[in-house]
Design a protein around this motif. Structure first.
Motif, PDB file in Angstrom:
ATOM      1  N   GLN A 162      27.422  41.151  43.506  1.00  0.00           N
ATOM      2  CA  GLN A 162      27.665  41.013  42.066  1.00  0.00           C
ATOM      3  C   GLN A 162      27.619  39.533  41.740  1.00  0.00           C
ATOM      4  OE1 GLN A 162      28.219  43.575  39.692  1.00  0.00           O
ATOM      5  NE2 GLN A 162      27.896  41.863  38.286  1.00  0.00           N
ATOM      6  N   SER A 179      30.707  36.954  40.894  1.00  0.00           N
ATOM      7  CA  SER A 179      32.023  37.522  41.209  1.00  0.00           C
ATOM      8  C   SER A 179      32.560  36.977  42.526  1.00  0.00           C
ATOM      9  CB  SER A 179      31.937  39.045  41.295  1.00  0.00           C
ATOM     10  OG  SER A 179      33.187  39.591  41.692  1.00  0.00           O
ATOM     11  N   SER A 181      39.850  56.817  38.994  1.00  0.00           N
ATOM     12  CA  SER A 181      40.643  55.673  38.534  1.00  0.00           C
ATOM     13  C   SER A 181      40.530  54.498  39.500  1.00  0.00           C
ATOM     14  CB  SER A 181      42.107  56.082  38.351  1.00  0.00           C
ATOM     15  OG  SER A 181      42.678  56.489  39.581  1.00  0.00           O
ATOM     16  N   LEU A 221      37.029  52.927  39.131  1.00  0.00           N
ATOM     17  CA  LEU A 221      36.964  52.165  37.880  1.00  0.00           C
ATOM     18  C   LEU A 221      37.675  50.831  38.035  1.00  0.00           C
ATOM     19  CD1 LEU A 221      36.325  51.899  34.853  1.00  0.00           C
ATOM     20  CD2 LEU A 221      38.486  53.092  34.389  1.00  0.00           C
ATOM     21  N   ALA A 222      38.825  50.829  38.712  1.00  0.00           N
ATOM     22  CA  ALA A 222      39.584  49.590  38.895  1.00  0.00           C
ATOM     23  C   ALA A 222      38.789  48.570  39.714  1.00  0.00           C
ATOM     24  CB  ALA A 222      40.920  49.891  39.580  1.00  0.00           C
ATOM     25  N   ALA A 279      35.437  48.414  40.092  1.00  0.00           N
ATOM     26  CA  ALA A 279      34.307  47.950  39.288  1.00  0.00           C
ATOM     27  C   ALA A 279      34.761  46.963  38.215  1.00  0.00           C
ATOM     28  CB  ALA A 279      33.605  49.145  38.639  1.00  0.00           C
ATOM     29  N   SER A 280      35.909  47.229  37.592  1.00  0.00           N
ATOM     30  CA  SER A 280      36.435  46.332  36.562  1.00  0.00           C
ATOM     31  C   SER A 280      36.777  44.973  37.141  1.00  0.00           C
ATOM     32  CB  SER A 280      37.678  46.949  35.910  1.00  0.00           C
ATOM     33  OG  SER A 280      37.379  48.171  35.294  1.00  0.00           O
ATOM     34  N   MET A 281      37.389  44.966  38.332  1.00  0.00           N
ATOM     35  CA  MET A 281      37.759  43.701  38.972  1.00  0.00           C
ATOM     36  C   MET A 281      36.517  42.893  39.315  1.00  0.00           C
ATOM     37  SD  MET A 281      40.251  41.807  39.931  1.00  0.00           S
ATOM     38  CE  MET A 281      40.626  40.460  41.046  1.00  0.00           C
ATOM     39  N   VAL A 283      33.607  42.882  37.867  1.00  0.00           N
ATOM     40  CA  VAL A 283      32.929  42.358  36.677  1.00  0.00           C
ATOM     41  C   VAL A 283      33.805  41.348  35.930  1.00  0.00           C
ATOM     42  CG1 VAL A 283      31.962  42.964  34.432  1.00  0.00           C
ATOM     43  CG2 VAL A 283      31.492  44.406  36.419  1.00  0.00           C
ATOM     44  N   LEU A 284      35.075  41.672  35.721  1.00  0.00           N
ATOM     45  CA  LEU A 284      35.943  40.786  34.944  1.00  0.00           C
ATOM     46  C   LEU A 284      36.164  39.447  35.640  1.00  0.00           C
ATOM     47  CD1 LEU A 284      38.617  43.333  33.658  1.00  0.00           C
ATOM     48  CD2 LEU A 284      36.759  42.287  32.362  1.00  0.00           C
ATOM     49  N   SER A 285      36.165  39.444  36.979  1.00  0.00           N
ATOM     50  CA  SER A 285      36.376  38.191  37.708  1.00  0.00           C
ATOM     51  C   SER A 285      35.179  37.245  37.598  1.00  0.00           C
ATOM     52  CB  SER A 285      36.681  38.479  39.180  1.00  0.00           C
ATOM     53  OG  SER A 285      35.611  39.176  39.795  1.00  0.00           O
TER      54      SER A 285
END
Length: 224
Positions: free
Chosen positions: A83, A86, A187, A190-191, A193-195, A197-199
């Motif tokens: 990613q 990231s 869940s 999703l957590a 994948a979110s970490m 991308v958001l990082s």
């Protein structure tokens, strides 16, 4: 003692938090279970009996198996999947298991390397994948425990409703088993994948899960 606490603060902190959360779950679950028994016109049970019940066991293990699944998939997937930007990803040119030199194995092992890193053959192959293998084993064991506790809890509910119990094999194909599993899996995935991308765009100063505050958004595999 102070040095021990400092050197093991992360594991001790999360270990204590785990025990507190487990205790809270047991207390709340016991109250909820007795409320359900009262609704069904049945006698309530004590706290100790609830801790030994299949209902408590299945509620605990269904969460454990989803957590170990998350880490098992993450450990193996990040060998190949990247990613850009990231800190959860390796650098873009390092996809794959990397060279022996990069991994400090075999003749490239250092004096402080684990003994099996310098060994060859099966020992090195197993040690090189030991984290993922243990996570996979813990996932499978906790999933097995969930299925065994789950069929017992399901059959208890069946008997309360004067319906016939089912076998373990039939429970593995039941909606109850897969609903319990999949609602946790989605869940956790999703957590992760979110970490990842958001990082890329957000920072947490001082955290190894974040890039340095001043690092560019495109910096990959860099930790603060």
């Amino acid at each position: 003692m102070r040095r021990f606490v400092r050197d093991n603060g992360l594991s001790l902190g999360f270990g204590i938090a785990f025990l507190l959360a487990l205790a809270g779950q047991a207390i709340a679950g016991h109250a909820e279970f007795n409320n359900q028994l009262a609704t069904d016109g049945l006698a309530q049970i004590g706290f100790g009996a609830y801790l030994a019940s299949s209902d408590f066991a299945v509620d605990v293990t269904e969460n454990w198996q989803s957590e170990y699944l998350q880490f098992f998939l993450y450990v193996f997937a990040t060998v190949w999947l990247l990613q850009r930007g990231s800190p959860e990803s390796k650098e873009m040119h390092k996809a794959g298991p990397e060279s022996d030199q990069d991994q400090r194995v075999g003749e490239h092992a250092r004096s402080d390397s684990p003994r099996w890193a310098s060994a060859g053959g099966v020992r090195q192959a197993v040690f090189s994948r030991s984290l993922g293998l243990v996570m996979a084993s813990l996932f499978l064991l906790s999933w097995l425990a969930q299925s065994i506790a789950g069929v017992a809890a399901y059959n208890e509910q069946q008997l309360r409703q004067l319906q016939a119990p089912i076998g373990w094999g039939n429970y593995l194909a039941s909606a109850d088993f897969w609903s319990r599993s999949l609602q946790n899996w989605q869940s956790e995935l999703l957590a992760v994948a979110s970490m990842a991308v958001l990082s890329v765009y957000l920072r947490q100063r001082g955290s190894p899960e974040s890039k340095p505050v001043g690092a560019s958004h495109s910096s990959t595999g860099v930790e603060g």
